[in-house]
Design an enzyme around this catalytic site. Sequence first.
Site, mmCIF file in Angstrom:
data_model
loop_
_atom_site.group_PDB
_atom_site.id
_atom_site.type_symbol
_atom_site.label_atom_id
_atom_site.label_comp_id
_atom_site.label_asym_id
_atom_site.label_seq_id
_atom_site.Cartn_x
_atom_site.Cartn_y
_atom_site.Cartn_z
ATOM 1 N N ASP A 1 0.830 -1.205 0.000
ATOM 2 C CA ASP A 1 0.000 0.000 0.000
ATOM 3 C C ASP A 1 0.864 1.254 0.000
ATOM 4 O OD1 ASP A 1 -1.657 2.146 0.761
ATOM 5 O OD2 ASP A 1 -2.948 0.846 1.934
ATOM 6 N N HIS B 1 -8.674 0.251 -9.592
ATOM 7 C CA HIS B 1 -8.214 1.401 -8.823
ATOM 8 C C HIS B 1 -6.973 2.020 -9.456
ATOM 9 C CE1 HIS B 1 -7.828 3.796 -5.161
ATOM 10 N NE2 HIS B 1 -6.534 3.594 -5.270
#
Length: 398
Positions: A219, A309
């Site tokens: 992330d 995304h």
Amino acid sequence: MTGKPSRRQLFGYAGAAAAGAAVTGGAVALGNSSSDPASAQPAAARTIDPYGDHQPGIAAASPKHAELVALNLLPSTDDQAALGRLLRLWTKDIVALSAGRPALGDTAPELAVANVALTVTVGFGPKVFTLPGLTAKKPRGFSAVPAMSHDRLQPQWSGGDLLLLVGADDPVSVVHAVRRLVADAAPFARPVWRQTGFWNGTGSDGKPVTGRNLFGQVDGSGNPAPGTPEFDSTVWSTDGWLTGGTTLVVRRITMNLDTWDELTRSEQERAVGRTLSNGAPLTGSVEQDDLDLEKRDAEGRLVIAETSHARLSHHSTNDGRRIFRKGLNYVQDTGATRESGLIFLSYQADIVSQFLPLLARLDAADALNEWTTTIGSAVFAIPPGFREDGWLGRTLLT
């Protein structure tokens, strides 16, 4: 979910490869550019100097332990002079605590310890710019984030006139620093929400890594690297008193881990566009590879799905817009019930021109919207740093 396509309808097929950005915000991560986590501050750096042109916690790696506290000004804190008294006091606290020294009047001085990479980041919410003498100093592009269609915002996680973001290697040091700072703020402001989070930015070999969220995904892979021209132009403001500062959007995002776990591994990777094993784009082999947004599979379908995304947040599909995002995992238990998610932190020079267009794009079509819900939102102007003869917020309050 009535009226929504199934997950397999949404993705088209279970085994597809894709490429993209790691989950982090909005609908969870915003922005994407190549950066090397090894170029971030080494994990071994234990003391962070509180002085400088910028507040040091912004460019530092995400802390192992952190607490965010939003405070609202008391009615008596009704002008810039009163706010200035608080900021001078907080500056003294930050200098002492960063060095491992007890703050003035500390009731638990033994808890002030050195070498825990303690940082304190302070921000001003929108109400500050309604005080007498400060109405003309509202930064360019500083705006509250309107509720998106997938948001379910809760007052207990939203808003705030001031922000304290305290991070450190040691959770006791975080709790102690927050305790002191909140106590010293008592004549001026009261807490309205608190959020605690954690992050692991160190690999098994002891070297810095990007870290993973609770979906298991690497992330933050696409961030501009601190110290580079790209980072500077993305993050640091050049607008009057805020020069050397930035703006921060805080989004509390719940993650539905149970339904996420129902997906196959390839479905999870297709939703975000990166492999779970090492965070590499599905069109690449290592985390730092850039996305190939034109690549198609043997059947002619885009490897990076149109709703992924990665595609929706990539700077090349957003007129070059970038942000610098950081994350903190969180869990909150209420009896037998557990809420899990991400405290998403987005730093950018201008919220209106950088953050809001990216967020709107993700809200409209991001595949991750099925498993994430934003329940808190707040914005803060983060003043520049201070020198040894100065204090935090001086450029605004004098």
